[in-house]
Design an enzyme around this catalytic site. Sequence first.
Site, PDB file in Angstrom:
ATOM      1  N   TYR A 157      -1.061   0.055  10.997  1.00 12.78           N
ATOM      2  CA  TYR A 157      -1.407  -0.508   9.374  1.00 12.78           C
ATOM      3  C   TYR A 157      -0.223  -0.221   8.427  1.00 12.78           C
ATOM      4  O   TYR A 157       0.445  -1.262   8.047  1.00 12.78           O
ATOM      5  CB  TYR A 157      -2.634   0.367   8.961  1.00 12.78           C
ATOM      6  CG  TYR A 157      -3.000  -0.210   7.700  1.00 12.78           C
ATOM      7  CD1 TYR A 157      -3.622  -1.346   7.399  1.00 12.78           C
ATOM      8  CD2 TYR A 157      -2.729   0.690   6.648  1.00 12.78           C
ATOM      9  CE1 TYR A 157      -3.844  -1.767   6.218  1.00 12.78           C
ATOM     10  CE2 TYR A 157      -2.677   0.384   5.148  1.00 12.78           C
ATOM     11  CZ  TYR A 157      -3.554  -0.800   5.053  1.00 12.78           C
ATOM     12  OH  TYR A 157      -3.762  -1.432   3.655  1.00 12.78           O
ATOM     13  N   LYS A 205       2.159  -3.275   7.288  1.00 11.06           N
ATOM     14  CA  LYS A 205       2.096  -3.751   5.885  1.00 11.06           C
ATOM     15  C   LYS A 205       3.497  -3.542   5.415  1.00 11.06           C
ATOM     16  O   LYS A 205       3.768  -4.194   4.205  1.00 11.06           O
ATOM     17  CB  LYS A 205       1.161  -2.585   5.169  1.00 11.06           C
ATOM     18  CG  LYS A 205      -0.311  -2.877   5.173  1.00 11.06           C
ATOM     19  CD  LYS A 205      -0.628  -4.092   4.127  1.00 11.06           C
ATOM     20  CE  LYS A 205      -2.144  -4.477   3.939  1.00 11.06           C
ATOM     21  NZ  LYS A 205      -2.552  -5.526   3.133  1.00 11.06           N
ATOM     22  N   GLU A 233       0.265   3.705   1.679  1.00 13.20           N
ATOM     23  CA  GLU A 233       0.475   4.062   3.197  1.00 13.20           C
ATOM     24  C   GLU A 233       1.699   3.711   3.645  1.00 13.20           C
ATOM     25  O   GLU A 233       2.139   4.567   4.620  1.00 13.20           O
ATOM     26  CB  GLU A 233      -0.601   3.418   4.092  1.00 13.20           C
ATOM     27  CG  GLU A 233      -0.891   3.579   5.479  1.00 13.20           C
ATOM     28  CD  GLU A 233      -1.501   4.961   5.802  1.00 13.20           C
ATOM     29  OE1 GLU A 233      -2.185   5.513   4.862  1.00 13.20           O
ATOM     30  OE2 GLU A 233      -1.025   5.414   6.682  1.00 13.20           O
ATOM     31  N   THR A 245       0.655  -1.469  -0.071  1.00 19.15           N
ATOM     32  CA  THR A 245       0.108  -0.074  -0.076  1.00 19.15           C
ATOM     33  C   THR A 245       0.814   1.301   0.108  1.00 19.15           C
ATOM     34  O   THR A 245       2.123   1.431   0.460  1.00 19.15           O
ATOM     35  CB  THR A 245      -0.774   0.072   1.358  1.00 19.15           C
ATOM     36  OG1 THR A 245      -1.223   1.396   1.459  1.00 19.15           O
ATOM     37  CG2 THR A 245      -0.303  -0.292   2.746  1.00 19.15           C
TER      38      THR A 245
END
Length: 433
Positions: free
Chosen positions: A228, A232, A206, A204
């Site tokens: 998160y 990831k 992110e 991601t």
Amino acid sequence: MHLTPTSRARQSEIPQSELCEGRSEALDVGAVGTGRHNSFAIGVDRGRGPALVLTTEHASIGRREQVAVDLPLKKALLTGITGQDGAYLAEFLLAKGYEVHGIKRRSSSFNTDRIDHLYEDPHTQGRRLVLHYGDLTDAANLIRVIQTVRPDEIYNLGAQSHVAVSFETAEYTANADALGALRLLEAIRIIGLQSRTRFYQASTSEMFGKVQEAPQSETTPFYPRSPYGVAKLYAHWITVNYREAYGLFACSGILFNHESPIRGATFVSRKITRGLARIHAGLEQCLYLGNLDALRDWGHARDYVRAQWLMLQQPEPQDFVIATGEQHSVREFVERAGEHLGMNIVWSGSGIDEIGIDTRSQKVVVRVDPRYFRPTEVDTLLGDASKAHRVLGWKPELTFAQLVAEMVNEDMDHAERDAIIRRHGYRVPTRHE
Ligand code: NAP
Ligand code: GDD
């Protein structure tokens, strides 16, 4: 190999244009040859699913014969099949002729809404969508499912995927999102599927977090800003490590935000389209949001699952950024969605007192609620997908305007249905987070 002609062998079923003449575009793999009295071409008919097509040209008598036989189905296993991407990818793979297996979590209420249209009764012979109970936190379960299915491709889409929620459930997020990927990779090794099974990890944007350069590409350094994002990042690097250490065909797709009418209702895009549609239908008064200034590179999930599949069809495993290269603010998303509903939203005030007023109805339709601020925010994301353009031949087909319009239209349908139900005196649940 003994090939048994099937019903697909009837020439009338196979348009000439799709037949495997030489290196026809329709073939995934092809071979051509010439005999004493004839020439032949053989390949997998891409357009029609897994069929092997043999074309024989009898030059001496001027006749051409074609035979198509069904091939064993390619099998894909999807974690997160009940989520947004899982639903689009399952549909995509079924259309390509795959047998699709999905892992779904046990839930006290039905959780298959997004794939119910693909569902096949377990009693149906030869069904191509099969669901297995399981969880990314349960290694024994993952090993058993993978051992049973022996998939050609695994797409690890399952995750606790909400950034704000990851601050509340940091340990669980690490367990499912970071260790979940490790458990799948280990399962592939334990079962001895390294040379058969290709692995896709849902990485991601992110991970870029506090961005170190703009736009972000495969070579941009990572700086995650949430439990998160950190989880990831572990999953991303363990995928790279297993590729390098054990020669697994394992790829990470670094996908920027992608949305759709079936996006989870607490992500900002869907929260906006659903909230404004419900205000427009008279079901609600006001939409409460957090950081209106956040900038995102928003694409359509339908385009993005195609990229996931393409990554696993390459000769070599590699990582790719998938993005539109276009950036919009949350504020702009609100304005665009409002416009599509015939509202004209203008802003007044600042900080937590800022409001969005629909000048047509003279009502305040948006307010800021600090509850939706995050302890550490990702202010801006913008992707550079030029590697995917070059290597995968991938480009997004749907524009930002089309995305917003499609989401608003679907949410307007839902809202109008609820408004009718309410007008007839029935209770309509109001769901918020
Ligand atoms: P989503 O709609 O939130 O779906 C997540 C899926 O994971 C759901 O099927 C969920 O099951 C399942 N899941 C959650 N925890 C699990 C667990 N412990 N074990 C097994 N399954 C579990 O997410 P999405 O938008 O489709 O995204 C797909 C993947 O791409 C995710 O990994 C996400 O982090 C990543 N990603 C998404 C975006 C994006 O913008 N959408 C961008 C980059 C990366 P339930 O239905 O039971 O909850
Ligand atoms: N969810 C939410 N709710 N976000 C809000 C709100 C609100 O009320 N108001 C403002 N925002 C801002 C968030 O602070 C964030 O900056 C931006 O809108 C986008 O939030 P989300 O839609 O929740 O997405 P995300 O960018 O945090 O995460 C999504 O994209 C990632 C890829 O970059 C998720 O799909 C992740 O799973 C994915 O990895």
